[in-house]
Design an enzyme around this catalytic site. Structure first.
Site, PDB file in Angstrom:
ATOM      1  N   LYS A  12       0.861  -1.194   0.000  1.00 50.44           N
ATOM      2  CA  LYS A  12       0.000   0.000   0.000  1.00 50.44           C
ATOM      3  C   LYS A  12       0.887   1.230   0.000  1.00 50.44           C
ATOM      4  CE  LYS A  12      -4.292  -0.072   0.638  1.00 50.44           C
ATOM      5  NZ  LYS A  12      -5.173  -0.605  -0.432  1.00 50.44           N
ATOM      6  N   THR A  57      -3.111  -5.629   0.617  1.00 52.48           N
ATOM      7  CA  THR A  57      -2.549  -4.286   0.816  1.00 52.48           C
ATOM      8  C   THR A  57      -3.396  -3.512   1.825  1.00 52.48           C
ATOM      9  OG1 THR A  57      -3.747  -3.224  -1.002  1.00 52.48           O
ATOM     10  CG2 THR A  57      -1.671  -4.291  -1.557  1.00 52.48           C
ATOM     11  N   ASP A  58      -4.674  -3.807   1.862  1.00 51.29           N
ATOM     12  CA  ASP A  58      -5.548  -3.175   2.854  1.00 51.29           C
ATOM     13  C   ASP A  58      -5.115  -3.555   4.276  1.00 51.29           C
ATOM     14  OD1 ASP A  58      -8.027  -1.550   3.250  1.00 51.29           O
ATOM     15  OD2 ASP A  58      -8.670  -3.384   4.261  1.00 51.29           O
ATOM     16  N   PHE A 158     -17.897  19.848  15.743  1.00 50.73           N
ATOM     17  CA  PHE A 158     -18.852  20.089  14.652  1.00 50.73           C
ATOM     18  C   PHE A 158     -20.101  19.271  14.924  1.00 50.73           C
ATOM     19  CE2 PHE A 158     -20.600  19.713  10.308  1.00 50.73           C
ATOM     20  CZ  PHE A 158     -20.745  21.068  10.054  1.00 50.73           C
ATOM     21  N   ARG A 175     -12.492  16.991  17.423  1.00 46.62           N
ATOM     22  CA  ARG A 175     -11.946  16.466  16.169  1.00 46.62           C
ATOM     23  C   ARG A 175     -10.655  17.216  15.851  1.00 46.62           C
ATOM     24  NH1 ARG A 175     -15.424  19.427  11.234  1.00 46.62           N
ATOM     25  NH2 ARG A 175     -15.044  21.551  11.987  1.00 46.62           N
ATOM     26  N   GLN A 221     -16.243  27.440   9.242  1.00 53.25           N
ATOM     27  CA  GLN A 221     -16.819  28.726   8.849  1.00 53.25           C
ATOM     28  C   GLN A 221     -16.625  29.755   9.952  1.00 53.25           C
ATOM     29  OE1 GLN A 221     -18.134  25.668   8.329  1.00 53.25           O
ATOM     30  NE2 GLN A 221     -19.659  25.663   6.683  1.00 53.25           N
ATOM     31  N   ASN A 247     -11.236  22.272   4.036  1.00 53.75           N
ATOM     32  CA  ASN A 247     -11.264  21.481   5.269  1.00 53.75           C
ATOM     33  C   ASN A 247     -10.505  20.186   5.000  1.00 53.75           C
ATOM     34  OD1 ASN A 247     -11.848  20.343   7.700  1.00 53.75           O
ATOM     35  ND2 ASN A 247     -14.076  20.542   7.556  1.00 53.75           N
ATOM     36  N   HIS A 249      -9.775  16.995   5.906  1.00 51.23           N
ATOM     37  CA  HIS A 249     -10.389  16.070   6.856  1.00 51.23           C
ATOM     38  C   HIS A 249      -9.381  15.069   7.413  1.00 51.23           C
ATOM     39  CE1 HIS A 249     -14.195  17.698   5.613  1.00 51.23           C
ATOM     40  NE2 HIS A 249     -13.996  17.336   4.360  1.00 51.23           N
TER      41      HIS A 249
END
Ligand SMILES: O=c1[nH]c(=O)c2[nH]c(=O)[nH]c2[nH]1
Length: 300
Positions: A12, A57-58, A158, A175, A221, A247, A249
């Site tokens: 990976k 690979t995962d 959020f 977060r 925002q 953003n 993430h």
């Protein structure tokens, strides 16, 4: 003449992982890109498609996350060795491993109270920009910056958004919030000397960073508007500021299938898709100058 399988390896590539050591309020951030590849007795999958020996690979990706959770990342050299040994020592069919790690560096954001505990700015990659327009006698200077990448490892929530059709996002009270700031601001009077332009630019940049660092955020925002407001409150020389803030993430990795918890420590740093928050923050008593922004590529 026969055709045979030559050198091969598989795995990976570019697992984007951020690890937050939250054992004290002064968080330690480790940001890496890991490419894991295995070598060994894997001819069958190339030759016949039998996957009986293939460590998916995962699985390699999940192992990167899981070993970060169980032992931290520490020095990337040691983390690379730990990964390589995990696979080579743990599976008969794996005879070799190739672990490539790139580490991305972050500095603590400087604030009036000193270097911040959980707000960081990425080192390198930032540019200072300017766009000068002259229309007859009228002159406009749009100063700016791009590529200012910042991250808070806590102090961001959020929640409270409507449960519109197709909503799956779960509300969060804690977060990672990260963004790459692009900003341009317009001076009311463009006739400054070089030292003043330098000082104003440095001051705007420092103000943007400090506000990002110290605001407890309820949305990107809100953070954007607060950063723009801080600049206008601090610098009467500036009429308006426009900002574009993707953003970036950071998704908490679910390690529960392997019996591991993940108390906001190991994140997948996704590159796309990303939220894109853009706004102008303006003084309501200053004449807009729309032609100054003509041909600006994108929002800023
Ligand atoms: O700060 C955010 N603003 C949003 O509008 C939004 N939408 C989303 O999915 N996550 C977030 N985060």
């Amino acid at each position: 003449m026969g055709i045979v399988l030559g050198d091969n390896r598989y795995g990976k590539a570019e697992v984007r992982m951020v690890h937050v050591d939250r054992s004290t309020p002064r968080h330690v951030l480790t940001d890496v890109t890991v490419t894991s590849q295995l070598l060994g007795h894997f001819d069958e999958t190339f030759l016949t498609g039998s996957n009986a020996s293939v460590i998916a690979t995962d699985t390699q990706k999940n192992t990167v996350y899981a070993l970060a959770r169980t032992g931290g990342i520490g020095a990337v050299e040691e983390f690379g060795l730990r990964l390589a040994r995990w696979f080579v020592d743990g599976f008969d069919q794996v005879t070799g491993a190739r672990m490539e790690i790139r580490q991305h560096f972050w500095d603590r954001i400087p604030t009036a109270q000193g270097p911040h505990d959980h707000s960081f700015v990425r080192s390198g990659g930032e540019v200072r920009t300017v766009l000068v327009r002259k229309d007859g006698d009228r002159e406009v200077v749009l100063s700016g910056l791009a590529g200012l990448v910042v991250l808070k490892s806590t102090g961001s929530e959020f929640w409270g958004f409507p449960d519109a059709p197709y909503t799956s996002l779960v509300e969060t009270r804690d977060r990672i919030m990260a963004t790459e700031v692009t900003a341009r601001w317009r001076y009311t009077d463009p006739g400054h000397d070089p030292a003043t332009f330098d000082r104003l630019h440095a001051d705007v940049r420092a103000t943007l960073l400090e506000r990002f660092a110290t605001l407890h955020s309820l949305s990107l925002q809100q953070t954007l508007f607060a950063m723009g407001t801080a600049v206008l409150e601090r610098r009467p020389e500036i009429a308006e500021i426009r900002m574009s803030m993707p953003n970036r993430h950071h998704f908490l990795v679910d390690l529960s299938p392997w019996g591991l918890d993940n108390p906001n420590e190991v994140f997948h740093a996704a590159d796309r898709p990303y939220g894109l928050i853009e706004a102008a923050v303006v003084r309501d008593d200053v004449e807009p100058v729309p032609w100054a922004w003509d041909g600006v590529s994108g929002f800023v």
